[in-house]
Design an enzyme around this catalytic site. Structure first.
Site, short mmCIF file in Angstrom:
data_model
loop_
_atom_site.label_atom_id
_atom_site.label_comp_id
_atom_site.label_asym_id
_atom_site.label_seq_id
_atom_site.Cartn_x
_atom_site.Cartn_y
_atom_site.Cartn_z
N THR A 214 0.86 -1.20 0.00
CA THR A 214 0.00 0.00 0.00
C THR A 214 0.89 1.24 0.00
O THR A 214 1.98 1.22 0.56
CB THR A 214 -0.86 -0.02 1.29
OG1 THR A 214 -1.82 -1.05 1.15
CG2 THR A 214 -1.55 1.31 1.56
N ARG A 242 -14.68 -6.39 -0.50
CA ARG A 242 -14.04 -6.08 0.78
C ARG A 242 -13.40 -4.68 0.72
O ARG A 242 -12.74 -4.32 -0.25
CB ARG A 242 -12.98 -7.14 1.10
CG ARG A 242 -12.20 -6.90 2.41
CD ARG A 242 -10.89 -6.19 2.16
NE ARG A 242 -10.05 -6.12 3.37
CZ ARG A 242 -8.93 -5.41 3.43
NH1 ARG A 242 -8.51 -4.73 2.39
NH2 ARG A 242 -8.22 -5.37 4.54
N GLY A 244 -10.90 -2.06 2.78
CA GLY A 244 -9.92 -2.00 3.88
C GLY A 244 -9.94 -0.66 4.59
O GLY A 244 -10.89 0.10 4.51
N THR A 265 -0.48 1.61 6.75
CA THR A 265 -0.45 0.41 5.93
C THR A 265 -0.41 -0.79 6.87
O THR A 265 0.17 -0.73 7.94
CB THR A 265 0.77 0.38 5.00
OG1 THR A 265 0.82 -0.89 4.34
CG2 THR A 265 2.09 0.59 5.74
N GLY A 266 -1.06 -1.87 6.47
CA GLY A 266 -1.06 -3.05 7.32
C GLY A 266 -2.37 -3.79 7.20
O GLY A 266 -3.13 -3.58 6.25
N HIS A 267 -2.64 -4.62 8.19
CA HIS A 267 -3.84 -5.45 8.16
C HIS A 267 -5.06 -4.57 8.44
O HIS A 267 -5.38 -4.25 9.59
CB HIS A 267 -3.70 -6.55 9.22
CG HIS A 267 -4.68 -7.65 9.05
ND1 HIS A 267 -4.54 -8.87 9.63
CD2 HIS A 267 -5.83 -7.71 8.34
CE1 HIS A 267 -5.57 -9.65 9.31
NE2 HIS A 267 -6.35 -8.96 8.52
#
Ligand code: ASP
Length: 349
Positions: A214, A242, A244, A265-267
């Site tokens: 990202t 989905r 984010g 940025t990440g999960h």
């Protein structure tokens, strides 16, 4: 410090910090001005298990070159007096156009082998924001997010409505296959092998080794205005539809002149639930914390509950920082009068 005491010290010329000046300006106008702060920009290209051993020196140089190019283009905007909004847009467009990163060209694949892109942008001077989710044909989603902010009465558009708006705004549209890359297709295949095949996979365990990528940028301009931008293809093998954290204001992106600007940025699921970007800025605003310290706290707490990722931050004083709880994060910064620096590996906390 008591306001009276602060006024006294100010009148004695003993305390001339940017924060005090900003606070005074806020009292006078209701708006925050950080105009004495230095200009600066920080960008990221995703966090995850990024190890030197899994990268060739050519790949490493290509990442550094693109990161430095993007950050210096953003900085050039600031140096010639342009807005932080223009600076973050300029940097993010370069990263979206690069196949190295998971945004625009090079975006990850959904379970169904398509690309669905999310992006957002926020103006810290007035807390205007624009976001788009699940767009499939817009070459530079960050430009669409900006158009939503500046040319519509809405903050967020998704799917078909967003695409239609892109057309009305004469933004460049492409076939979904424009975003394809071999490398991301391989990542999808690996992801699928590691899980039970369920049509339109709803839950794919996040593996930071799939190198998210990202992109994002935060900046402060000569007027002291902050801005943040984030753009992504989301997570490999995500279920179609989905969304984010990247287009969620307060989760993957936030900017407020009174505190800070953050791009994450990440999960994403964790970043949404824990409102990561807004939480960092709230700690700066209400707890008087240094932005890097606030980011460090939030990312540490996130790690404890299983949330991997990182953030870039610029605060109202113009301090630039990055913090991540993964093994690496593609990142670069350029502060006033300095040369750009880029880093990939190392500890982020
Ligand atoms: N935060 C993004 C998402 O969850 C992915 C990433 O940053 O790598 O969509």
């Amino acid at each position: 410090m008591e306001p009276l005491m602060k006024k006294l010290l100010l009148s004695l010329g003993l305390l001339v910090s940017v924060s005090a000046v900003a606070e005074q300006a806020q009292q006078a106008t209701g708006k925050v001005s950080n105009a004495l702060a230095p200009i600066g920009i920080v960008i990221h290209g995703g966090a995850g298990t990024i190890m030197r051993s899994s990268m060739t020196s050519e790949q490493e140089s290509a990442y550094h070159a693109t990161l430095k190019h993007a950050v210096s283009q953003g900085y050039a905007v600031l140096e010639r007096g342009g807005s932080s909004l223009d600076a973050v847009s300029a940097a993010v467009i370069i990263l979206e156009d690069s196949p190295l990163f998971n945004a625009g060209k090079g975006a990850v694949y959904t379970w169904d082998e398509t690309h669905e892109l999310d992006a957002s942008i926020m103006d810290g001077s007035n807390r205007n924001a624009g976001a788009v989710a699940s767009v499939t044909t817009v070459k530079n989603p960050i430009l669409l997010a900006r158009a939503v902010m500046e040319k519509s009465v809405h903050v967020m558009l998704s799917g078909k409505g967003a695409e239609q708006f892109a057309q009305e705004q004469h933004l460049v549209q492409v076939q979904n296959s424009y975003f394809d890359t071999e490398f991301r297709l391989e990542a999808l295949k690996k992801a699928k092998q590691s899980i039970e095949p369920v049509p339109h996979q709803a839950y794919v365990p996040y593996d930071p080794a799939w190198k998210m990528g990202t992109v994002g940028a935060v900046a402060i301009d000569k007027q002291g205005n902050l801005a943040a931008a984030t753009s992504t293809g989301g997570m490999t093998a995500k279920r179609y539809g989905r969304i984010g954290d990247a287009p969620i204001i307060g989760a993957g992106n936030f900017a407020d002149n009174a505190s800070c600007a953050v791009s994450a940025t990440g999960h994403g699921e964790y970043f949404i639930r824990y409102q990561v970007a807004a939480d960092i800025c709230a700690r700066v605003k209400y707890q008087n914390k240094n932005a890097a310290e606030a980011a460090h706290e939030v990312l540490t707490e996130l790690k404890q509950i299983g949330g991997d990722g990182g953030v870039i931050v610029v605060d109202y004083k113009g301090e630039l920082s990055w913090v991540f709880n993964t093994e690496g994060m593609y990142r670069a910064m350029q502060s006033q009068g300095k040369a750009p620096i880029s880093e990939i590996f190392g500890s982020g906390q």
